[in-house]
Design a protein around this motif. Structure first.
Motif, PDB file in Angstrom:
ATOM      1  N   GLY A 212     -44.735 -28.891   6.487  1.00  0.00           N
ATOM      2  CA  GLY A 212     -43.738 -27.924   7.136  1.00  0.00           C
ATOM      3  C   GLY A 212     -42.474 -27.908   6.111  1.00  0.00           C
ATOM      4  N   LEU A 213     -42.380 -28.196   4.785  1.00  0.00           N
ATOM      5  CA  LEU A 213     -41.314 -28.141   4.103  1.00  0.00           C
ATOM      6  C   LEU A 213     -41.307 -27.017   3.192  1.00  0.00           C
ATOM      7  N   PRO A 214     -39.972 -26.012   3.091  1.00  0.00           N
ATOM      8  CA  PRO A 214     -40.034 -25.029   2.105  1.00  0.00           C
ATOM      9  C   PRO A 214     -39.916 -25.738   0.688  1.00  0.00           C
ATOM     10  N   ALA A 215     -40.136 -24.606  -0.269  1.00  0.00           N
ATOM     11  CA  ALA A 215     -40.297 -25.125  -1.759  1.00  0.00           C
ATOM     12  C   ALA A 215     -40.103 -23.890  -2.544  1.00  0.00           C
ATOM     13  N   VAL A 216     -39.254 -24.082  -3.585  1.00  0.00           N
ATOM     14  CA  VAL A 216     -38.968 -22.939  -4.497  1.00  0.00           C
ATOM     15  C   VAL A 216     -39.174 -23.227  -5.947  1.00  0.00           C
ATOM     16  N   VAL A 217     -40.058 -22.677  -6.701  1.00  0.00           N
ATOM     17  CA  VAL A 217     -40.142 -22.842  -8.127  1.00  0.00           C
ATOM     18  C   VAL A 217     -38.809 -22.105  -8.704  1.00  0.00           C
ATOM     19  N   ALA A 218     -38.039 -22.908  -9.600  1.00  0.00           N
ATOM     20  CA  ALA A 218     -36.856 -22.294  -9.785  1.00  0.00           C
ATOM     21  C   ALA A 218     -36.763 -22.385 -11.409  1.00  0.00           C
ATOM     22  N   GLY A 219     -35.740 -21.595 -12.171  1.00  0.00           N
ATOM     23  CA  GLY A 219     -35.496 -21.825 -13.332  1.00  0.00           C
ATOM     24  C   GLY A 219     -34.471 -23.058 -13.630  1.00  0.00           C
ATOM     25  N   PHE A 220     -33.781 -22.905 -14.906  1.00  0.00           N
ATOM     26  CA  PHE A 220     -32.882 -24.173 -15.172  1.00  0.00           C
ATOM     27  C   PHE A 220     -31.288 -23.473 -15.186  1.00  0.00           C
ATOM     28  N   GLU A 221     -31.220 -22.436 -15.139  1.00  0.00           N
ATOM     29  CA  GLU A 221     -29.734 -21.929 -15.334  1.00  0.00           C
ATOM     30  C   GLU A 221     -29.218 -22.009 -13.899  1.00  0.00           C
ATOM     31  N   PRO A 222     -27.553 -21.957 -13.799  1.00  0.00           N
ATOM     32  CA  PRO A 222     -27.057 -22.265 -12.490  1.00  0.00           C
ATOM     33  C   PRO A 222     -27.456 -21.195 -11.568  1.00  0.00           C
ATOM     34  N   VAL A 223     -27.557 -19.952 -11.786  1.00  0.00           N
ATOM     35  CA  VAL A 223     -27.835 -19.105 -11.020  1.00  0.00           C
ATOM     36  C   VAL A 223     -29.346 -19.167 -10.596  1.00  0.00           C
ATOM     37  N   ASP A 224     -30.272 -19.805 -11.410  1.00  0.00           N
ATOM     38  CA  ASP A 224     -31.568 -20.066 -10.576  1.00  0.00           C
ATOM     39  C   ASP A 224     -31.332 -20.952  -9.623  1.00  0.00           C
ATOM     40  N   ILE A 225     -30.718 -22.038  -9.928  1.00  0.00           N
ATOM     41  CA  ILE A 225     -30.614 -23.101  -9.036  1.00  0.00           C
ATOM     42  C   ILE A 225     -29.917 -22.798  -7.578  1.00  0.00           C
ATOM     43  N   LEU A 226     -28.865 -22.062  -7.868  1.00  0.00           N
ATOM     44  CA  LEU A 226     -28.130 -21.502  -6.791  1.00  0.00           C
ATOM     45  C   LEU A 226     -28.906 -20.683  -5.759  1.00  0.00           C
ATOM     46  N   GLN A 227     -29.661 -19.854  -6.501  1.00  0.00           N
ATOM     47  CA  GLN A 227     -30.555 -18.864  -5.663  1.00  0.00           C
ATOM     48  C   GLN A 227     -31.612 -19.589  -5.108  1.00  0.00           C
ATOM     49  N   ALA A 228     -32.127 -20.600  -5.622  1.00  0.00           N
ATOM     50  CA  ALA A 228     -33.101 -21.288  -4.760  1.00  0.00           C
ATOM     51  C   ALA A 228     -32.564 -21.948  -3.633  1.00  0.00           C
ATOM     52  N   LEU A 229     -31.330 -22.414  -3.831  1.00  0.00           N
ATOM     53  CA  LEU A 229     -30.610 -23.086  -2.601  1.00  0.00           C
ATOM     54  C   LEU A 229     -30.309 -22.157  -1.481  1.00  0.00           C
ATOM     55  N   TYR A 230     -29.946 -20.824  -1.979  1.00  0.00           N
ATOM     56  CA  TYR A 230     -29.594 -20.017  -0.948  1.00  0.00           C
ATOM     57  C   TYR A 230     -31.048 -19.362  -0.251  1.00  0.00           C
ATOM     58  N   MET A 231     -32.227 -19.522  -0.974  1.00  0.00           N
ATOM     59  CA  MET A 231     -33.372 -19.205  -0.508  1.00  0.00           C
ATOM     60  C   MET A 231     -33.514 -20.196   0.696  1.00  0.00           C
ATOM     61  N   PHE A 232     -33.428 -21.445   0.406  1.00  0.00           N
ATOM     62  CA  PHE A 232     -33.650 -22.662   1.562  1.00  0.00           C
ATOM     63  C   PHE A 232     -32.926 -22.407   2.697  1.00  0.00           C
ATOM     64  N   VAL A 233     -31.665 -21.883   2.347  1.00  0.00           N
ATOM     65  CA  VAL A 233     -30.638 -21.544   3.608  1.00  0.00           C
ATOM     66  C   VAL A 233     -31.130 -20.519   4.523  1.00  0.00           C
ATOM     67  N   THR A 234     -31.545 -19.418   3.735  1.00  0.00           N
ATOM     68  CA  THR A 234     -32.107 -18.163   4.542  1.00  0.00           C
ATOM     69  C   THR A 234     -33.305 -18.565   5.173  1.00  0.00           C
ATOM     70  N   MET A 235     -33.980 -19.095   4.441  1.00  0.00           N
ATOM     71  CA  MET A 235     -35.492 -19.510   5.066  1.00  0.00           C
ATOM     72  C   MET A 235     -35.224 -20.002   6.302  1.00  0.00           C
ATOM     73  N   ARG A 236     -34.466 -21.134   6.231  1.00  0.00           N
ATOM     74  CA  ARG A 236     -34.195 -22.062   7.512  1.00  0.00           C
ATOM     75  C   ARG A 236     -33.522 -21.170   8.694  1.00  0.00           C
ATOM     76  N   ASN A 237     -32.672 -20.327   8.479  1.00  0.00           N
ATOM     77  CA  ASN A 237     -32.004 -19.306   9.423  1.00  0.00           C
ATOM     78  C   ASN A 237     -33.069 -18.478   9.847  1.00  0.00           C
ATOM     79  N   GLU A 238     -33.975 -17.995   9.183  1.00  0.00           N
ATOM     80  CA  GLU A 238     -34.719 -17.128   9.706  1.00  0.00           C
ATOM     81  C   GLU A 238     -36.019 -17.517  10.213  1.00  0.00           C
ATOM     82  N   GLY A 239     -36.216 -18.975  10.050  1.00  0.00           N
ATOM     83  CA  GLY A 239     -37.286 -19.628  10.735  1.00  0.00           C
ATOM     84  C   GLY A 239     -38.530 -19.756   9.901  1.00  0.00           C
ATOM     85  N   LYS A 240     -38.438 -19.514   8.518  1.00  0.00           N
ATOM     86  CA  LYS A 240     -39.683 -19.497   7.721  1.00  0.00           C
ATOM     87  C   LYS A 240     -39.592 -20.721   7.110  1.00  0.00           C
TER      88      LYS A 240
END
Ligand code: SF4
Length: 360
Positions: A212-240
């Motif tokens: 029951g854990l979300p996971a994101v394959v991400a690249g190594f640039e700052p936008v990649d990392i922040l995008q992945a973190l934002y995906m965690f936030v939106t997944m949580r908020n949407e119950g995914k």
């Protein structure tokens, strides 16, 4: 402007940060399991820009760091067997029993050579037909295919004085073992881009399905990392709860079938020892019986032995995300990059080295 500038764009980073902080409800504890992510999160400044509600945990993503004390002892034992030892440079200063390292035994006369590729090691074997040449096989799914290909070429070219001391490790079984630890409160995984380029996304699906854990394959640039973190936030908020590939410019969902094919031809899964974690079933690779002549453990009739852990070093807790490096009593005092006590301070991808370089 090159392609990568877009992934470093300061305005885009600010926007993503603002959204993460505005939309995050509660705490987000995420773990990365890639040494390159560890360094990138510090070097880019991302870590210092995150609010205290976003907790960054470094996991067992540095291949040198997770190499077990018993395996380091085996390297040193091999160096005493009159073979030519070839290795990537990162292993040279990893301390083993009695604080010996490959570098110190080299200074005492052992034949240890740093190479940039396993094929360099094979060339050394070709050039020294009267010597046994061993390559120290350490690393995750990222490096294993090249080493497998080297063994295959050695067989095809009839080079019989070359072998590999094979201590490769597999990331998905380690994640499975980690999340089974009730003390570890990880809520999301930032998955390693390099490993995923080889194995694809499928082997991580259990994180969502079983744990029951979300996971994101991400690249190594700052936008990649922040995008992945934002995906965690939106997944949580949407119950995914999903495993998502956000690094599609490099990683395909099916990975690299050719690399997997050569890896599976030469290696088979085995139980493996991880520093700080211990034995994890099915988390390593061993050389198949058909290629036994290229397996240094069998060529030199070696076995792994219990050895004492490095006194005072807390790498095990650091690798499990249970302790930040600066909480180790030796951090920055007895243990620095110039005088490392444990492997997490030796490797450029180690959490302690990254913490020391970017936080002090
Ligand atoms: Fe080990 Fe040094 Fe890290 Fe402490 S600071 S955990 S001694 S590598």
């Amino acid at each position: 402007m090159n392609l990568f500038d877009n992934f470093k764009d300061p305005q885009l980073c600010k926007t993503l940060l603002a959204r993460i902080h505005a939309e995050l409800d509660g705490e987000l504890r995420f773990m990365e399991v890639c040494g390159t992510h560890t360094v990138s999160i510090f070097r880019s400044g991302v870590r210092s820009l995150l609010s205290e509600k976003v907790v960054h945990l470094s996991g067992p993503g540095c291949p040198v760091c997770v190499t077990h004390d018993s395996e380091v002892a085996a390297f040193l034992e091999l160096a005493g067997k009159n073979a030519i030892i070839t290795t990537f440079g990162d292993l040279m200063r990893v301390p083993g029993p009695d604080k010996k390292t490959l570098k110190s035994v080299q200074a005492e006369g052992a034949r240890v050579k740093v190479v940039y590729s396993p094929f360099d090691a094979l060339k050394i074997a070709q050039d020294n037909p009267n010597d046994k040449v061993v390559f120290l096989g350490v690393g995750f799914e990222t490096t294993a295919p090249a080493i497998a290909a080297t063994v295959k070429v050695a067989r095809e070219q009839g080079i019989s004085n070359f072998s590999v001391l094979c201590f490769h490790k597999l990331v998905p079984p380690a994640l499975d073992a980690l999340v089974g630890d009730p003390e570890l409160q990880v809520q999301a995984f930032l998955l390693p881009g390099h490993v995923s380029a080889i194995i694809g996304v499928e082997p991580y699906r259990f994180l969502a399905g079983k744990h029951g854990l979300p996971a994101v394959v991400a690249g190594f640039e700052p936008v990649d990392i922040l995008q992945a973190l934002y995906m965690f936030v939106t997944m949580r908020n949407e119950g995914k709860i999903e495993v998502v590939n956000a690094y599609t410019r490099v990683v395909s969902d099916e990975g690299n079938p050719k690399a997997m094919s050569v890896m599976n031809e030469i290696f088979s899964p085995c139980d493996a020892l991880w520093r700080g974690i211990g034995l994890i079933p099915g988390s390593g690779l061993e050389i198949r019986d058909e290629f036994a002549g290229y397996d240094a453990m069998r060529v030199f009739d070696m076995q792994l032995h219990d050895v004492p852990e490095i006194k005072g070093c807390r790498c095990g807790d650091v690798l499990k995300g249970k302790m930040s490096p600066d909480k180790c009593p030796l951090f920055g005092k007895a243990c620095t990059p110039a005088s490392p006590v444990g492997p997490c301070m030796v490797s450029t991808e180690g959490s302690c080295a990254a913490y020391y370089k970017y936080r002090i």
